[in-house]
Every structure is written in C-alpha cells, then in structure tokens.
Design a protein around this motif. Structure first.
Motif, mmCIF file in Angstrom:
data_model
loop_
_atom_site.group_PDB
_atom_site.id
_atom_site.type_symbol
_atom_site.label_atom_id
_atom_site.label_comp_id
_atom_site.label_asym_id
_atom_site.label_seq_id
_atom_site.Cartn_x
_atom_site.Cartn_y
_atom_site.Cartn_z
ATOM 1 N N VAL A 56 -34.694 -21.425 12.490
ATOM 2 C CA VAL A 56 -35.657 -20.501 13.100
ATOM 3 C C VAL A 56 -35.125 -19.986 14.443
ATOM 4 C CG1 VAL A 56 -37.962 -20.310 14.113
ATOM 5 C CG2 VAL A 56 -37.664 -21.414 11.888
ATOM 6 N N LEU A 57 -34.599 -20.890 15.258
ATOM 7 C CA LEU A 57 -34.029 -20.446 16.536
ATOM 8 C C LEU A 57 -32.845 -19.512 16.304
ATOM 9 C CD1 LEU A 57 -34.205 -23.690 18.682
ATOM 10 C CD2 LEU A 57 -35.468 -21.557 19.045
ATOM 11 N N GLY A 58 -32.020 -19.843 15.306
ATOM 12 C CA GLY A 58 -30.896 -18.968 14.985
ATOM 13 C C GLY A 58 -31.367 -17.577 14.595
ATOM 14 N N ARG A 72 -29.443 -8.492 17.288
ATOM 15 C CA ARG A 72 -29.301 -7.395 16.320
ATOM 16 C C ARG A 72 -30.595 -7.265 15.520
ATOM 17 N NH1 ARG A 72 -24.897 -7.213 11.406
ATOM 18 N NH2 ARG A 72 -25.572 -5.236 10.547
ATOM 19 N N PRO A 73 -31.575 -6.542 16.038
ATOM 20 C CA PRO A 73 -32.865 -6.412 15.343
ATOM 21 C C PRO A 73 -32.779 -5.505 14.119
ATOM 22 C CG PRO A 73 -32.893 -5.141 17.363
ATOM 23 C CD PRO A 73 -31.581 -5.863 17.322
ATOM 24 N N ASP A 74 -32.269 -6.062 13.047
ATOM 25 C CA ASP A 74 -32.042 -5.317 11.815
ATOM 26 C C ASP A 74 -32.688 -6.098 10.679
ATOM 27 O OD1 ASP A 74 -31.033 -4.249 9.457
ATOM 28 O OD2 ASP A 74 -28.949 -4.236 10.119
ATOM 29 N N ALA A 75 -33.757 -5.551 10.094
ATOM 30 C CA ALA A 75 -34.513 -6.271 9.058
ATOM 31 C C ALA A 75 -33.639 -6.594 7.850
ATOM 32 C CB ALA A 75 -35.721 -5.441 8.627
ATOM 33 N N ARG A 76 -32.793 -5.692 7.431
ATOM 34 C CA ARG A 76 -31.929 -5.948 6.272
ATOM 35 C C ARG A 76 -30.985 -7.109 6.556
ATOM 36 N NH1 ARG A 76 -27.004 -4.476 4.250
ATOM 37 N NH2 ARG A 76 -26.872 -4.151 2.004
ATOM 38 N N ASN A 77 -30.357 -7.094 7.716
ATOM 39 C CA ASN A 77 -29.441 -8.164 8.110
ATOM 40 C C ASN A 77 -30.178 -9.509 8.169
ATOM 41 O OD1 ASN A 77 -26.824 -9.100 9.144
ATOM 42 N ND2 ASN A 77 -27.951 -9.414 11.049
ATOM 43 N N MET A 78 -31.388 -9.495 8.710
ATOM 44 C CA MET A 78 -32.171 -10.725 8.824
ATOM 45 C C MET A 78 -32.574 -11.245 7.452
ATOM 46 S SD MET A 78 -33.274 -13.077 10.735
ATOM 47 C CE MET A 78 -32.909 -12.318 12.290
ATOM 48 N N ALA A 79 -32.923 -10.349 6.560
ATOM 49 C CA ALA A 79 -33.293 -10.762 5.203
ATOM 50 C C ALA A 79 -32.109 -11.410 4.497
ATOM 51 C CB ALA A 79 -33.811 -9.566 4.411
ATOM 52 N N ILE A 80 -30.934 -10.833 4.632
ATOM 53 C CA ILE A 80 -29.724 -11.415 4.028
ATOM 54 C C ILE A 80 -29.446 -12.784 4.625
ATOM 55 C CG2 ILE A 80 -27.211 -11.159 3.850
ATOM 56 C CD1 ILE A 80 -27.728 -8.080 3.728
ATOM 57 N N HIS A 81 -29.540 -12.881 5.941
ATOM 58 C CA HIS A 81 -29.303 -14.153 6.632
ATOM 59 C C HIS A 81 -30.279 -15.232 6.165
ATOM 60 C CE1 HIS A 81 -28.529 -16.968 9.905
ATOM 61 N NE2 HIS A 81 -29.840 -17.045 10.022
ATOM 62 N N ALA A 135 -29.623 -16.269 2.475
ATOM 63 C CA ALA A 135 -28.391 -17.057 2.377
ATOM 64 C C ALA A 135 -28.599 -18.463 2.936
ATOM 65 C CB ALA A 135 -27.244 -16.352 3.096
ATOM 66 N N THR A 136 -29.386 -18.568 4.007
ATOM 67 C CA THR A 136 -29.686 -19.884 4.570
ATOM 68 C C THR A 136 -30.376 -20.763 3.532
ATOM 69 O OG1 THR A 136 -29.852 -19.001 6.815
ATOM 70 C CG2 THR A 136 -30.931 -21.111 6.401
ATOM 71 N N PHE A 137 -31.332 -20.192 2.810
ATOM 72 C CA PHE A 137 -32.012 -20.949 1.760
ATOM 73 C C PHE A 137 -31.002 -21.493 0.751
ATOM 74 C CE2 PHE A 137 -33.552 -21.019 -2.608
ATOM 75 C CZ PHE A 137 -34.574 -21.956 -2.506
ATOM 76 N N TRP A 138 -30.131 -20.625 0.258
ATOM 77 C CA TRP A 138 -29.185 -21.052 -0.776
ATOM 78 C C TRP A 138 -28.177 -22.058 -0.246
ATOM 79 C CZ3 TRP A 138 -30.730 -20.694 -5.414
ATOM 80 C CH2 TRP A 138 -31.576 -19.651 -5.788
#
Length: 116
Positions: free
Chosen positions: A40-42, A50-59, A62-65
C-alpha cells in the motif's frame, strides 16, 4: 534524495516494530507482517511520483500475482523447522523455493495473459 531516505526509514521502522512485537506476541507480529502495508505504501509513493491509473492498475495486479509464489515459503519453513532443520537452512530452502516459483510465474504467467 530526502524522499528516498524517508521511505527507507519508514520501511525499516515497520520491520523493526514487527520484530519487537514478535518477541512478545508472535502471532500478532505475523498478522501485522501479513498486512499489505509495504504494498500500500509502495502504491502511494508510486502514485505520488507518477499519478497514472493504468500504470497503477498494472502494478497492483502484478503485485497480486507475485504474492502467490511467495506463500508456500510460509508453509515450508515451519515444516522444515519442526522436522529439526536449522533455522538458516530452512530459511534458505524457503527462499530458494520462492525464487524458483517466481521464475515459474514469470515464465508461465504471460502464457495465460498475465501482465508481469
């Protein structure tokens, strides 16, 4: 540079707090350690940089997997310790298993459409 130092100090303080709590209440320390505080802090720090919703969604996805291959380590280490293996050997085997499972996930995941 100061931002990096603050992040490192915060992460270190969290680890130290969990270790101290674990001396008295190991199950409670495990609960705190299992919370996705670092993730969450990350995400907060990443969003700030980098306030980018697409980038955050990918991150986030990927964290889940990437969490999944780490989970067996938390079953293997206690099993090895209970079988009489020394802590450092059990830890090394658990970490090696995790690395192997990460490699498997990185090779197999994209075949199933995972963005890793």
């Amino acid at each position: 540079m100061w931002s990096f130092i603050a992040k490192a100090l915060l992460a270190g303080a969290m680890i130290a707090a969990i270790a101290e709590l674990g001396k008295r209440l190991p199950a409670m320390a495990a609960l705190v350690a299992s919370l996705p505080l670092v993730s969450v802090l990350g995400m907060i720090f990443l969003w700030h940089a980098r306030p980018d919703a697409r980038n955050m969604a990918i991150h986030s996805e990927a964290t889940f997997w990437y969490v999944l291959p780490s989970l067996p380590m938390f079953l293997v280490i206690p099993m090895l310790l209970r079988a009489g293996l020394h802590f450092w050997i059990a830890l090394a085997i658990g970490c090696a298993l995790t690395v192997a499972l990460y490699l498997v996930m990185m090779n197999i995941g994209p075949r199933f459409g995972l963005r890793l």
